[in-house]
Design a protein around this motif. Sequence first.
Motif, mmCIF file in Angstrom:
data_model
loop_
_atom_site.group_PDB
_atom_site.id
_atom_site.type_symbol
_atom_site.label_atom_id
_atom_site.label_comp_id
_atom_site.label_asym_id
_atom_site.label_seq_id
_atom_site.Cartn_x
_atom_site.Cartn_y
_atom_site.Cartn_z
ATOM 1 N N VAL A 47 0.837 -1.204 0.000
ATOM 2 C CA VAL A 47 0.000 0.000 0.000
ATOM 3 C C VAL A 47 0.871 1.253 0.000
ATOM 4 C CG1 VAL A 47 -1.673 1.341 1.334
ATOM 5 C CG2 VAL A 47 -1.965 -1.133 1.103
ATOM 6 N N ARG A 48 1.907 1.261 0.844
ATOM 7 C CA ARG A 48 2.809 2.419 0.894
ATOM 8 C C ARG A 48 3.519 2.618 -0.439
ATOM 9 N NH1 ARG A 48 3.982 0.460 6.163
ATOM 10 N NH2 ARG A 48 5.748 -0.717 5.320
ATOM 11 N N ALA A 51 1.035 3.924 -3.039
ATOM 12 C CA ALA A 51 0.705 5.322 -2.738
ATOM 13 C C ALA A 51 1.845 6.243 -3.170
ATOM 14 C CB ALA A 51 0.424 5.484 -1.251
ATOM 15 N N ARG A 59 -3.297 13.383 -8.685
ATOM 16 C CA ARG A 59 -4.029 13.074 -7.451
ATOM 17 C C ARG A 59 -5.502 13.450 -7.545
ATOM 18 N NH1 ARG A 59 -4.428 9.985 -3.182
ATOM 19 N NH2 ARG A 59 -2.153 10.027 -3.018
ATOM 20 N N GLU A 63 -8.792 10.963 -7.331
ATOM 21 C CA GLU A 63 -9.878 11.138 -6.365
ATOM 22 C C GLU A 63 -11.229 11.249 -7.068
ATOM 23 O OE1 GLU A 63 -8.601 14.583 -4.254
ATOM 24 O OE2 GLU A 63 -7.115 13.488 -3.044
ATOM 25 N N LEU A 108 -6.728 -1.324 -5.040
ATOM 26 C CA LEU A 108 -5.921 -0.483 -4.154
ATOM 27 C C LEU A 108 -5.854 0.958 -4.651
ATOM 28 C CD1 LEU A 108 -2.922 -2.715 -3.007
ATOM 29 C CD2 LEU A 108 -4.850 -1.891 -1.670
ATOM 30 N N LEU A 112 -7.139 4.005 -2.387
ATOM 31 C CA LEU A 112 -6.272 5.143 -2.087
ATOM 32 C C LEU A 112 -6.902 6.448 -2.565
ATOM 33 C CD1 LEU A 112 -2.819 3.555 -3.003
ATOM 34 C CD2 LEU A 112 -3.526 4.322 -0.726
ATOM 35 N N VAL A 118 -7.285 2.368 4.117
ATOM 36 C CA VAL A 118 -7.300 1.107 3.374
ATOM 37 C C VAL A 118 -7.505 -0.035 4.369
ATOM 38 C CG1 VAL A 118 -5.893 -0.435 1.943
ATOM 39 C CG2 VAL A 118 -5.830 2.037 1.560
#
Length: 213
Positions: A47-48, A51, A59, A63, A108, A112, A118
């Motif tokens: 996940v990190r 991201a 970004r 979104e 994922l 995010l 998450v």
Amino acid sequence: MPATRLRGREAGPPFPFHRLCPVPITRTEESSEFRRPMTDECWQDAVRTLAGQIDPAHRRLLEAVANEISLNIKALDTLMDRYCRETCPSCGNPCCDGREVFYNRADLLYLLGTGKPVPPGQTRRTPGEACRYLTSGGCLLPRDERPYVCVWFLCEPQMGLFQAEKPATQRQVINTLLDTRSYRLGLESLHDKSGCRLKEVHSTGSECPCTEK
């Protein structure tokens, strides 16, 4: 369920992603990356890493697309809940017991993009393990936070219920799912585009020439 409760279009462009983003959809299938059992440590690292691969320039697009996906899934919630109530209690082989259900990369990226926390781990840590989110009372996760396969898949009895719906409802459900698929492929394409840009920035110190301004 009245057709007016759904967001799906009756007809229209096959790729609504382009209404939000000029980046072309370059994929026809979603990546299988991350679609495997993972320890919680590996999951959190994945996940990190993912991201960190999101281009800040994309970004807001991420979104916006994630919001559309979430709205589409929520629009199907009442219908899917009804199907589950009518079929799952008497099912001898529940789909939720499937051992090959995992989050993938598109899941994922979507999660995010929502800005929500998450989920704490992959559906299972080891092969053959039951889904960590499945309880005797059903799934612990809201529908819009589950792996997408858990959202769209209809078993045979549920397909029978769907085929009994009014044609207008069927069209709207199908189009909502098609829209969602295009948004998810768009997220994958946006990620690929970000990867190209970030690689160029890192290696040359300048933006990738193919990046939209």
